[in-house]
Design an enzyme around this catalytic site. Structure first.
Site, PDB file in Angstrom:
ATOM      1  N   LYS A  41     -11.178 -17.593 -19.002  1.00  0.00           N
ATOM      2  CA  LYS A  41      -9.729 -17.584 -19.270  1.00  0.00           C
ATOM      3  C   LYS A  41      -9.031 -16.604 -18.339  1.00  0.00           C
ATOM      4  O   LYS A  41      -9.640 -15.676 -17.806  1.00  0.00           O
ATOM      5  CB  LYS A  41      -9.418 -17.212 -20.724  1.00  0.00           C
ATOM      6  N   MET A  90     -19.089 -10.668 -14.954  1.00  0.00           N
ATOM      7  CA  MET A  90     -19.072  -9.913 -16.213  1.00  0.00           C
ATOM      8  C   MET A  90     -18.142  -8.706 -16.106  1.00  0.00           C
ATOM      9  O   MET A  90     -17.988  -8.130 -15.039  1.00  0.00           O
ATOM     10  CB  MET A  90     -20.488  -9.471 -16.562  1.00  0.00           C
ATOM     11  N   GLY A 144     -12.483  -9.308 -16.999  1.00  0.00           N
ATOM     12  CA  GLY A 144     -11.192  -9.720 -17.558  1.00  0.00           C
ATOM     13  C   GLY A 144     -11.065 -11.220 -17.711  1.00  0.00           C
ATOM     14  O   GLY A 144      -9.988 -11.740 -17.995  1.00  0.00           O
ATOM     15  N   GLY A 192     -15.931 -13.563 -20.070  1.00  0.00           N
ATOM     16  CA  GLY A 192     -17.228 -14.226 -19.901  1.00  0.00           C
ATOM     17  C   GLY A 192     -18.127 -14.111 -21.123  1.00  0.00           C
ATOM     18  O   GLY A 192     -18.713 -15.102 -21.557  1.00  0.00           O
ATOM     19  N   GLY A 193     -18.234 -12.929 -21.694  1.00  0.00           N
ATOM     20  CA  GLY A 193     -19.080 -12.731 -22.881  1.00  0.00           C
ATOM     21  C   GLY A 193     -18.484 -13.432 -24.096  1.00  0.00           C
ATOM     22  O   GLY A 193     -19.201 -14.057 -24.886  1.00  0.00           O
ATOM     23  N   ASP A 195     -11.061 -11.758 -27.747  1.00  0.00           N
ATOM     24  CA  ASP A 195     -10.873 -12.861 -26.800  1.00  0.00           C
ATOM     25  C   ASP A 195     -11.671 -14.106 -27.167  1.00  0.00           C
ATOM     26  O   ASP A 195     -11.675 -15.075 -26.416  1.00  0.00           O
ATOM     27  CB  ASP A 195     -11.334 -12.422 -25.387  1.00  0.00           C
TER      28      ASP A 195
END
Ligand code: C5P
Length: 327
Positions: free
Chosen positions: A13, A97, A100, A103-104, A138
Site C-alpha cells: 500500500k 521491509m 512504509g 509489507g508485514g 495497517d
C-alpha cells in the site's frame, strides 16, 4: 484429509496523504490518511490440513526480524475458529521491509483472508476486521483492497471509488526508519500539529477526499497530498528529500514518502513517462532500488484473490454467501 495448497498475493500500500493528529489516551496517534493498494506484492504459499495438534511453520526468502505477523495471524485465526491444523507457509518477499509499504501487515492480512477459506469455516467480516486491527494499524486496509480513507489509528476505513492503474515508481533506498521513533520525532512538534498556524489542514484533507470521490477531478487531488512524517524524518535523513526532488525532476506529478518511510513514491501520467524516469534514475542513482508498480483497484485486487483461491473454493464448496467477496 488431503493437504490443501494455495498461493496468494499480499499487495503493498501507499499512503497518498497522511496527517498525524494528537496522541490518544491509548498511546496511538489519531490519523487521517488515504490508503491505496499497489500491484507490488509478496507471495504466500500455504499448505493447510486439519490436524490433532496445531503446527505452524514458516519459511521465507529473506530473514524476517522480530515477531512474525504471519504466524501470529495464523494463531489468531485458528483460535477464533476453535480448530487445530498443520499450516506451512512459504513467503516470497518482494515488498521492501520497514519501508512504509506495510509489507508485514499485508502478509498478516493474507493469512486472515485465506485461512478461513482453507478451513472451510467463515469468520464474520466485522470480527476479521477487529482481528486485523489487533495485529497492526495497517492490516485492515488489506481486507478490502483499493483506495480508502482511514480514520482512528488507520483501522476505521471508508472505501473510495476505484482508481485506474496509475503508474508509480518507488525509490527504495534501504534506509531504515523506525515507525515508533518517527511518531516520537513528530511528538516533539506536537504543538505545531494542532497549531493555529495551519488551521486549514483538515480542510485540505477533506478537499482531497472530495476530489477522490468525484471522478471528474482528473488529477487535481495530487496537489492536496501531504505526509506529516516528511517534516519529522527529512531533517534527520535529508537524502529522502533529495529522492523526492529526483522523482519530481524526472516527471513525477506527485512525489511523497509512504507512511513513516523510507520508501518514496512518484506518481506518473503514463507508463512511458514512468519507465523513462526509471531508466534515467537507475543510471544516475544505481544504489537506490527503483521499482515500477501501479495502483491496484479494489476490483482487480479482489479478482486476483478470488482466482488464487479458486481451487480451494471448488474443493471445499464454500459459498460467497458465507465468505463474502473472497470466494
Ligand atoms: O499498529 P502498529 O503495530 O503498526 O504500530 C506500531 C507503532 O507505531 C505503535 O506501537 C505506536 O508507537 C506507533 N503508532 C502510533 N499511532 C498510530 C499507529 C502507530 O503512535 N496510529
Amino acid at each position: 484429509m488431503d493437504r490443501l495448497k494455495v498461493k496468494v498475493p499480499a499487495f503493498g500500500k501507499l499512503n497518498l496523504s497522511l496527517l498525524v493528529l494528537h496522541k490518544r489516551t491509548d498511546g496511538f496517534h489519531e490519523l487521517r490518511t488515504v490508503f491505496q493498494t499497489i500491484a507490488l506484492h509478496d507471495s504466500l504459499a500455504i499448505e493447510f490440513a486439519r490436524a490433532r495438534r496445531t503446527r505452524i511453520e514458516l519459511e521465507s526468502n529473506v530473514e524476517i526480524p522480530g515477531v512474525n505477523l504471519v504466524t501470529r495471524a495464523a494463531e489468531s485465526v485458528l483460535a477464533e475458529l476453535g480448530i487445530s491444523a498443520s499450516v506451512r507457509f512459504a513467503l516470497t518477499k518482494r515488498i521492501p521491509m520497514g519501508g512504509g509499504l506495510a509489507g508485514g501487515s499485508t502478509d498478516a492480512a493474507a493469512v486472515l483472508l485465506a485461512l478461513p477459506v482453507l478451513a472451510g469455516k467463515p469468520i464474520p467480516f466485522a470480527r476479521l476486521q477487529e482481528m486485523a486491527a489487533q495485529l497492526g494499524s495497517d492490516v485492515p486496509i488489506f481486507l478490502k483492497g483499493g483506495a480508502a480513507v482511514a480514520l482512528g489509528r488507520g483501522e476505521e476505513l471508508y472505501a473510495l471509488p476505484d482508481a485506474a492503474a496509475v503508474p508509480v515508481l518507488l525509490a527504495c533506498s534501504g534506509i531504515h526508519v523506525s515507525t515508533p521513533e518517527a511518531f516520537r520525532a513528530l511528538n516533539r512538534g506536537a504543538a505545531e500539529l494542532t497549531s493555529p498556524n495551519d488551521p486549514n489542514r483538515i480542510k485540505r484533507f477533506q478537499l482531497l477526499v472530495e476530489a477522490l470521490v468525484c471522478p471528474d477531478s482528473a488529477g487535481s487531488w495530487m496537489a492536496l497530498c501531504e505526509n506529516d512524517f516528511e517534516g519529522a524524518v527529512f531533517p534527520q535523513v535529508p537524502r529522502l528529500d533529495t529522492l523526492r526532488h529526483s522523482l519530481i525532476g524526472h516527471g513525477a506529478r506527485l512525489a511523497r514518502m509512504s507512511g513513516s518511510g523510507s520508501t518514496m513514491f512518484g506518481v506518473f501520467s503514463g507508463e512511458n513517462a514512468r519507465d523513462r524516469a526509471m531508466a534515467r534514475l537507475t543510471k544516475q542513482q544505481p544504489n537506490v532500488q527503483w521499482v515500477p508498480t501501479a495502483f491496484i483497484s479494489r476490483h482487480e485486487y479482489r479478482r486476483v484473490w478470488r482466482r488464487a483461491l479458486a481451487s480451494a473454493r471448488k474443493q471445499l464448496r464454500v459459498s460467497s454467501e458465507e465468505f463474502g467477496w473472497i470466494v
